[in-house]
Design an enzyme around this catalytic site. Structure first.
Site, PDB file in Angstrom:
ATOM      1  N   GLY A  13       0.841  -1.195   0.000  1.00  0.00           N
ATOM      2  CA  GLY A  13       0.000   0.000   0.000  1.00  0.00           C
ATOM      3  C   GLY A  13       0.873   1.241   0.000  1.00  0.00           C
ATOM      4  O   GLY A  13       0.555   2.252   0.631  1.00  0.00           O
ATOM      5  N   ILE A  40      -1.049  -1.853  -5.564  1.00  0.00           N
ATOM      6  CA  ILE A  40      -1.819  -2.414  -6.679  1.00  0.00           C
ATOM      7  C   ILE A  40      -1.740  -1.491  -7.895  1.00  0.00           C
ATOM      8  O   ILE A  40      -2.010  -1.881  -9.015  1.00  0.00           O
ATOM      9  CB  ILE A  40      -3.279  -2.690  -6.230  1.00  0.00           C
ATOM     10  CG1 ILE A  40      -3.982  -3.635  -7.187  1.00  0.00           C
ATOM     11  CG2 ILE A  40      -4.052  -1.389  -6.041  1.00  0.00           C
ATOM     12  CD1 ILE A  40      -5.225  -4.277  -6.602  1.00  0.00           C
ATOM     13  N   ASP A  55      -1.336  -7.194  -5.426  1.00  0.00           N
ATOM     14  CA  ASP A  55      -2.630  -7.047  -4.785  1.00  0.00           C
ATOM     15  C   ASP A  55      -2.471  -7.574  -3.355  1.00  0.00           C
ATOM     16  O   ASP A  55      -1.954  -8.672  -3.162  1.00  0.00           O
ATOM     17  CB  ASP A  55      -3.649  -7.898  -5.575  1.00  0.00           C
ATOM     18  CG  ASP A  55      -5.066  -7.782  -5.042  1.00  0.00           C
ATOM     19  OD1 ASP A  55      -5.242  -7.471  -3.844  1.00  0.00           O
ATOM     20  OD2 ASP A  55      -6.001  -8.017  -5.838  1.00  0.00           O
ATOM     21  N   TYR A 145     -15.470   0.155   8.548  1.00  0.00           N
ATOM     22  CA  TYR A 145     -14.030   0.379   8.716  1.00  0.00           C
ATOM     23  C   TYR A 145     -13.627   0.160  10.177  1.00  0.00           C
ATOM     24  O   TYR A 145     -12.664  -0.558  10.476  1.00  0.00           O
ATOM     25  CB  TYR A 145     -13.724   1.819   8.280  1.00  0.00           C
ATOM     26  CG  TYR A 145     -12.294   2.245   8.445  1.00  0.00           C
ATOM     27  CD1 TYR A 145     -11.277   1.663   7.699  1.00  0.00           C
ATOM     28  CD2 TYR A 145     -11.966   3.275   9.330  1.00  0.00           C
ATOM     29  CE1 TYR A 145      -9.962   2.083   7.856  1.00  0.00           C
ATOM     30  CE2 TYR A 145     -10.663   3.696   9.484  1.00  0.00           C
ATOM     31  CZ  TYR A 145      -9.658   3.104   8.745  1.00  0.00           C
ATOM     32  OH  TYR A 145      -8.367   3.520   8.893  1.00  0.00           O
ATOM     33  N   LYS A 149     -11.213  -2.699  11.762  1.00  0.00           N
ATOM     34  CA  LYS A 149      -9.999  -2.365  12.527  1.00  0.00           C
ATOM     35  C   LYS A 149     -10.058  -2.987  13.927  1.00  0.00           C
ATOM     36  O   LYS A 149      -9.053  -3.493  14.430  1.00  0.00           O
ATOM     37  CB  LYS A 149      -9.813  -0.845  12.620  1.00  0.00           C
ATOM     38  CG  LYS A 149      -9.388  -0.198  11.303  1.00  0.00           C
ATOM     39  CD  LYS A 149      -8.010  -0.675  10.876  1.00  0.00           C
ATOM     40  CE  LYS A 149      -7.554  -0.095   9.554  1.00  0.00           C
ATOM     41  NZ  LYS A 149      -6.313  -0.720   9.051  1.00  0.00           N
TER      42      LYS A 149
HETATM   43  N1  SER Z   1      -8.430   9.115   8.792  1.00  0.00           N
HETATM   44  C1  SER Z   1      -9.144   7.891   8.801  1.00  0.00           C
HETATM   45  C2  SER Z   1     -10.475   8.024   8.203  1.00  0.00           C
HETATM   46  O1  SER Z   1     -10.987   9.117   8.237  1.00  0.00           O
HETATM   47  C3  SER Z   1      -9.281   7.385  10.200  1.00  0.00           C
HETATM   48  O2  SER Z   1      -8.545   6.231  10.345  1.00  0.00           O
HETATM   49  O3  SER Z   1     -11.015   7.075   7.733  1.00  0.00           O
END
Ligand code: SER
Length: 319
Positions: A13, A40, A55, A145, A149
């Protein structure tokens, strides 16, 4: 061969917001050849050291790079961020989780010696104490997200405890830098605002006034990341992820700071779906565990960050 200890470092990345600057920081610290960048996409900036296209979900491809470059450490940065992830939750979960499993498994098998995986303030949710959010607290995220995490943090801890994998992590606040563009997060406004201020003298914020979020200037984030990875293993006591704090502000406060440099600058507000994400996150973070365990302390406050951003962006092609 220019390697770090007995092997190279691989950044997966490397073309993203953090990756671009982390590769540069690692190469400054360990030498150009010691750091393999991978993404990628083709890199947008000229590479001073090796680059490989891969990837993050392609285990065979990653293994080939590890073998070719004698990689012993991986920084896995590939992910969908908070706002983008909401558009395709299933893919966000797949990318964010399966890429982590590939790397944790390679470490469990002994192929890798050390792993870095970023977490985020997004692991926290509306039921978390908002001010001075502690290292250990309620974490009930409402975004895919944040869910990914939080789950990933659990897997990092599990692989460390059960298999002795040396995996390290930081819960980044919103990151602000001038060298690379942010990639689909809720805190991106704090980077966009500089580019618009310099280009047109005004900015329409997608978060409303009063939305205070924890933020950090990229040089501090890169230093923290490399310092954590270089700390002796026994100092790294948190094997889920470390809280990390820089400074906190809302759109009005950063606008006021920018006005000190660009007097005619104006900000207006047009909050969108990202407002709900921001509202679910903390306003400030208690990072005393990072200070106690591996000596973290930030160098930039809001005024110093704004000053440095404007100095660098003025006259640069990034505006
Ligand atoms: N800066 C990130 C976001 O806004 C937070 O991990 O998704």
């Amino acid at each position: 061969m220019g390697t770090k200890n007995d092997g190279r470092v691989l950044v997966i990345g490397s073309s993203g917001q953090i990756g671009t600057e982390l590769v540069e920081g690692l190469r400054e610290r360990f030498g150009d050849d010691a750091v393999v960048a991978s993404d990628i996409k083709e890199p947008q900036v000229e590479q001073a050291g090796p680059f490989a296209m891969v990837d993050a979900l392609d285990r065979r491809g990653i293994e080939r790079i590890i073998e070719k470059y004698e990689v012993k450490e991986v920084y896995l940065l590939a992910a969908l961020l908070s706002a983008t992830a909401e558009k395709d939750p299933a893919y966000a979960w797949k990318l964010n989780m399966e890429s982590l499993f590939i790397i944790l498994e390679l470490a469990r098998e002994g192929v890798l010696k050390k792993v870095y995986w970023p977490s985020s303030i997004a692991v926290f949710g509306p039921s978390t104490p908002k001010d001075g959010t502690p290292q250990h607290t309620v974490a009930e995220p409402t975004t895919v997200y944040g869910i990914s995490k939080l789950a990933g943090e659990g897997w990092c801890q599990y692989y460390h405890q059960r298999y002795g994998v040396d995996v390290r992590s930081i819960r980044y606040p919103g990151l602000i830098g001038w060298k690379s563009a942010p990639g689909g997060g809720t805190t991106d406004y704090a980077v966009h605002i500089f580019h618009e201020a310099l280009k047109s003298g005004r900015y329409t914020s997608f978060l409303k006034a009063g939305t205070v979020l924890p933020m950090m200037y990229m040089p501090d984030a890169i230093r923290a990341t490399i310092d954590l990875m270089e700390a002796p293993s026994e100092r790294v006591r948190e094997r889920r992820s470390y809280n990390l704090a820089g400074f906190s502000f809302d759109p009005e406060q950063i606008a006021a700071e920018i006005q000190r440099h660009i007097p005619g600058f104006t900000i207006t507000y047009s909050p969108d779906h990202r407002q709900a994400i921001a509202d679910s996150w903390p306003s400030s973070i208690d990072d005393s565990a990072a200070l106690a365990d591996w000596g973290w302390s930030p160098q930039f406050d809001l005024a110093a960050m704004v000053d440095d951003m404007i100095t660098h962006l003025k006259g640069s092609a990034n505006v």
